[in-house]
Design a protein around this motif. Sequence first.
Motif, PDB file in Angstrom:
ATOM      1  N   SER A   1      -3.866 -26.245  12.949  1.00 45.23           N
ATOM      2  CA  SER A   1      -2.777 -26.419  13.905  1.00 45.23           C
ATOM      3  C   SER A   1      -3.254 -26.751  15.315  1.00 45.23           C
ATOM      4  O   SER A   1      -2.458 -26.706  16.263  1.00 45.23           O
ATOM      5  CB  SER A   1      -1.923 -25.143  13.951  1.00 45.23           C
ATOM      6  N   LEU A   2      -4.528 -27.045  15.494  1.00 45.85           N
ATOM      7  CA  LEU A   2      -5.040 -27.367  16.825  1.00 45.85           C
ATOM      8  C   LEU A   2      -4.853 -28.849  17.132  1.00 45.85           C
ATOM      9  O   LEU A   2      -4.928 -29.688  16.230  1.00 45.85           O
ATOM     10  CB  LEU A   2      -6.518 -27.006  16.926  1.00 45.85           C
ATOM     11  N   CYS A   3      -4.645 -29.141  18.381  1.00 48.86           N
ATOM     12  CA  CYS A   3      -4.474 -30.536  18.807  1.00 48.86           C
ATOM     13  C   CYS A   3      -5.833 -31.159  19.093  1.00 48.86           C
ATOM     14  O   CYS A   3      -6.197 -31.459  20.233  1.00 48.86           O
ATOM     15  CB  CYS A   3      -3.568 -30.605  20.025  1.00 48.86           C
ATOM     16  N   THR A   4      -6.612 -31.317  18.043  1.00 50.40           N
ATOM     17  CA  THR A   4      -7.919 -31.974  18.121  1.00 50.40           C
ATOM     18  C   THR A   4      -8.243 -32.559  16.760  1.00 50.40           C
ATOM     19  O   THR A   4      -7.956 -31.931  15.724  1.00 50.40           O
ATOM     20  CB  THR A   4      -9.031 -30.998  18.550  1.00 50.40           C
ATOM     21  N   VAL A   5      -8.835 -33.734  16.748  1.00 41.07           N
ATOM     22  CA  VAL A   5      -9.189 -34.365  15.475  1.00 41.07           C
ATOM     23  C   VAL A   5     -10.288 -33.605  14.752  1.00 41.07           C
ATOM     24  O   VAL A   5     -10.551 -33.848  13.575  1.00 41.07           O
ATOM     25  CB  VAL A   5      -9.624 -35.831  15.687  1.00 41.07           C
ATOM     26  N   ALA A   6     -10.938 -32.672  15.460  1.00 39.09           N
ATOM     27  CA  ALA A   6     -11.998 -31.889  14.825  1.00 39.09           C
ATOM     28  C   ALA A   6     -11.459 -30.815  13.889  1.00 39.09           C
ATOM     29  O   ALA A   6     -12.213 -30.254  13.094  1.00 39.09           O
ATOM     30  CB  ALA A   6     -12.867 -31.232  15.903  1.00 39.09           C
ATOM     31  N   ASP A   7     -10.142 -30.546  13.962  1.00 35.10           N
ATOM     32  CA  ASP A   7      -9.575 -29.433  13.193  1.00 35.10           C
ATOM     33  C   ASP A   7      -9.277 -29.856  11.756  1.00 35.10           C
ATOM     34  O   ASP A   7      -8.124 -29.858  11.310  1.00 35.10           O
ATOM     35  CB  ASP A   7      -8.318 -28.907  13.884  1.00 35.10           C
ATOM     36  N   ILE A   8     -10.322 -30.199  11.029  1.00 33.44           N
ATOM     37  CA  ILE A   8     -10.214 -30.556   9.613  1.00 33.44           C
ATOM     38  C   ILE A   8     -10.872 -29.447   8.802  1.00 33.44           C
ATOM     39  O   ILE A   8     -12.048 -29.131   8.976  1.00 33.44           O
ATOM     40  CB  ILE A   8     -10.911 -31.890   9.302  1.00 33.44           C
ATOM     41  N   LEU A   9     -10.116 -28.852   7.901  1.00 32.06           N
ATOM     42  CA  LEU A   9     -10.670 -27.816   7.038  1.00 32.06           C
ATOM     43  C   LEU A   9     -11.209 -28.391   5.735  1.00 32.06           C
ATOM     44  O   LEU A   9     -12.233 -27.937   5.233  1.00 32.06           O
ATOM     45  CB  LEU A   9      -9.589 -26.767   6.728  1.00 32.06           C
ATOM     46  N   LEU A  10     -10.499 -29.347   5.172  1.00 36.83           N
ATOM     47  CA  LEU A  10     -10.891 -29.885   3.877  1.00 36.83           C
ATOM     48  C   LEU A  10     -10.509 -31.357   3.764  1.00 36.83           C
ATOM     49  O   LEU A  10      -9.463 -31.769   4.267  1.00 36.83           O
ATOM     50  CB  LEU A  10     -10.177 -29.141   2.741  1.00 36.83           C
ATOM     51  N   LYS A  11     -11.340 -32.095   3.070  1.00 36.11           N
ATOM     52  CA  LYS A  11     -10.991 -33.454   2.670  1.00 36.11           C
ATOM     53  C   LYS A  11     -10.945 -33.519   1.145  1.00 36.11           C
ATOM     54  O   LYS A  11     -11.733 -32.871   0.454  1.00 36.11           O
ATOM     55  CB  LYS A  11     -12.007 -34.463   3.193  1.00 36.11           C
ATOM     56  N   LYS A  12     -10.009 -34.301   0.640  1.00 32.49           N
ATOM     57  CA  LYS A  12      -9.909 -34.589  -0.796  1.00 32.49           C
ATOM     58  C   LYS A  12      -9.805 -33.315  -1.631  1.00 32.49           C
ATOM     59  O   LYS A  12     -10.495 -33.157  -2.637  1.00 32.49           O
ATOM     60  CB  LYS A  12     -11.101 -35.442  -1.250  1.00 32.49           C
ATOM     61  N   LEU A  13      -8.939 -32.419  -1.208  1.00 30.22           N
ATOM     62  CA  LEU A  13      -8.684 -31.212  -1.993  1.00 30.22           C
ATOM     63  C   LEU A  13      -7.651 -31.541  -3.066  1.00 30.22           C
ATOM     64  O   LEU A  13      -6.509 -31.888  -2.758  1.00 30.22           O
ATOM     65  CB  LEU A  13      -8.154 -30.097  -1.089  1.00 30.22           C
ATOM     66  N   PRO A  14      -7.997 -31.423  -4.345  1.00 31.74           N
ATOM     67  CA  PRO A  14      -7.045 -31.757  -5.407  1.00 31.74           C
ATOM     68  C   PRO A  14      -6.022 -30.641  -5.615  1.00 31.74           C
ATOM     69  O   PRO A  14      -6.378 -29.499  -5.889  1.00 31.74           O
ATOM     70  CB  PRO A  14      -7.936 -31.922  -6.638  1.00 31.74           C
ATOM     71  N   LEU A  15      -4.749 -30.965  -5.444  1.00 31.64           N
ATOM     72  CA  LEU A  15      -3.660 -30.009  -5.642  1.00 31.64           C
ATOM     73  C   LEU A  15      -2.570 -30.668  -6.468  1.00 31.64           C
ATOM     74  O   LEU A  15      -2.332 -31.878  -6.368  1.00 31.64           O
ATOM     75  CB  LEU A  15      -3.079 -29.554  -4.301  1.00 31.64           C
ATOM     76  N   THR A  16      -1.862 -29.854  -7.245  1.00 29.71           N
ATOM     77  CA  THR A  16      -0.746 -30.338  -8.046  1.00 29.71           C
ATOM     78  C   THR A  16       0.565 -29.878  -7.435  1.00 29.71           C
ATOM     79  O   THR A  16       0.787 -28.674  -7.265  1.00 29.71           O
ATOM     80  CB  THR A  16      -0.847 -29.825  -9.495  1.00 29.71           C
ATOM     81  N   ASP A  17       1.420 -30.822  -7.065  1.00 32.96           N
ATOM     82  CA  ASP A  17       2.755 -30.538  -6.550  1.00 32.96           C
ATOM     83  C   ASP A  17       2.709 -29.601  -5.347  1.00 32.96           C
ATOM     84  O   ASP A  17       3.471 -28.633  -5.256  1.00 32.96           O
ATOM     85  CB  ASP A  17       3.628 -29.943  -7.662  1.00 32.96           C
ATOM     86  N   ALA A  18       1.789 -29.853  -4.417  1.00 29.59           N
ATOM     87  CA  ALA A  18       1.684 -29.019  -3.217  1.00 29.59           C
ATOM     88  C   ALA A  18       2.891 -29.234  -2.318  1.00 29.59           C
ATOM     89  O   ALA A  18       3.349 -30.364  -2.127  1.00 29.59           O
ATOM     90  CB  ALA A  18       0.404 -29.358  -2.463  1.00 29.59           C
ATOM     91  N   ARG A  19       3.411 -28.115  -1.755  1.00 32.37           N
ATOM     92  CA  ARG A  19       4.587 -28.208  -0.902  1.00 32.37           C
ATOM     93  C   ARG A  19       4.457 -27.255   0.286  1.00 32.37           C
ATOM     94  O   ARG A  19       3.652 -26.316   0.272  1.00 32.37           O
ATOM     95  CB  ARG A  19       5.855 -27.847  -1.680  1.00 32.37           C
ATOM     96  N   VAL A  20       5.291 -27.501   1.287  1.00 32.16           N
ATOM     97  CA  VAL A  20       5.394 -26.587   2.422  1.00 32.16           C
ATOM     98  C   VAL A  20       5.782 -25.205   1.907  1.00 32.16           C
ATOM     99  O   VAL A  20       6.667 -25.071   1.050  1.00 32.16           O
ATOM    100  CB  VAL A  20       6.423 -27.098   3.443  1.00 32.16           C
ATOM    101  N   GLY A  21       5.104 -24.182   2.431  1.00 33.33           N
ATOM    102  CA  GLY A  21       5.366 -22.813   1.994  1.00 33.33           C
ATOM    103  C   GLY A  21       4.355 -22.291   0.992  1.00 33.33           C
ATOM    104  O   GLY A  21       4.324 -21.083   0.717  1.00 33.33           O
TER     105      GLY A  21
END
Length: 390
Positions: A317-337
């Motif tokens: 939630s930080l306003c910086t492009v450095a705030d990346i936790l994961l790339k290419k994380l495979p998820l099925t039907d991921a939704r808000v919540g």
Amino acid sequence: MTEEKLEGLAVQLGTPSFVFDTDILKKRAGWIKEMIHPAKLCFAIKANPFLVEALESQADRYEVCSPGEFHICVERKLPMEKIVLSGVNKEYEDVRYAMEQGVTHYTAESRSQLELVSRCADELDRQVELLLRVTSGNQFGMSEADVTECIRDREKFPHVTMVGLQYFTGTQKKIMKKIAGEVEYIEDFARRLEEEEQFVTKVLEFGPGLGVPYFTKDDFEEDERLLTEFMELFQEPRPYDIVFEMGRFLTASCGYYMTKIMDQKKNDAVNVCIVDGGINHVNYYGQNMAMKTPILSYFPQHSLEEKDEEEWTVYGSLCTVADILLKKLPLTDARVGDYLVFHNIGAYSVTEGIYLFLSRKMPKIYLYSEDEGVVKLRDGLETWMLNTCK
């Protein structure tokens, strides 16, 4: 901890939160104690100060490296006889206060630190014990020449008993040949000090800095193998007491970080998840997460539709492009919540994140055990008051 229990805690406790499983912690501490016996275990509390009380029955010593860490020990009523006051930049007021509270074990990172400890001991008429830290080429400790000079002048410090040496070179080490070379070096130095200066080392505090697994491609069996191979270096009895200082290796596996998906979108060809955490909370992971996938659990809060897996880039939630936790994380039907729970995060991240950046709220912190259930140690803490003038 089971996946069912983890999901229940994420929903119950809310996010972002850290949960430290003291059952896992105490089991690991017991295993380490058994493996290193008769050596003593020193807990470097910088790894996770929220665990000092949970380890009180198993930690023989606590390494304290700042005035703030010492105040935590006082506030939590830790036994002063277990504390080793270490660290660079010790100041007069802090050393004297620690000595007044009953601390008798110290390290010296320099000649001036030895003189400072001696000054406070003289003023208070206290007898204290001191380890001379040997440098490994960085800002910590002293050169062989400086250590030797301190030993030659030991009669000048009547209230200080120099009992031995301290040596630590770094963390996340997995090459046993390198660690063996460090052990050989410091023990050879101790032998030379006895032969040339008639200084008998009674205590050797050594930080092996054993590596721990974090990511899906790490060898998780290596964790146990590293300690087993390390202790093979100490099969022969030593003429001095050995203290092994551990932080990450002791505490990493007991921790979980819980965060929730708050927003989703597609930016060009990239599926984006925004979570309510970020690198301000999991900075240690954040150094590698863009390229490596940590052990984590995904807990959807809806009935899953039959969809193909999609790859998601997870941002905080930080306003910086450095705030990346994961790339290419495979998820099925991921939704808000939905919830993401990161494993093996019991060391460092709870205190080393850039918490004041963007004035975001700090995570809640809990302990968990089967016997006691959930114990809240800290509620979510606002930081905006620290980033403005009164």
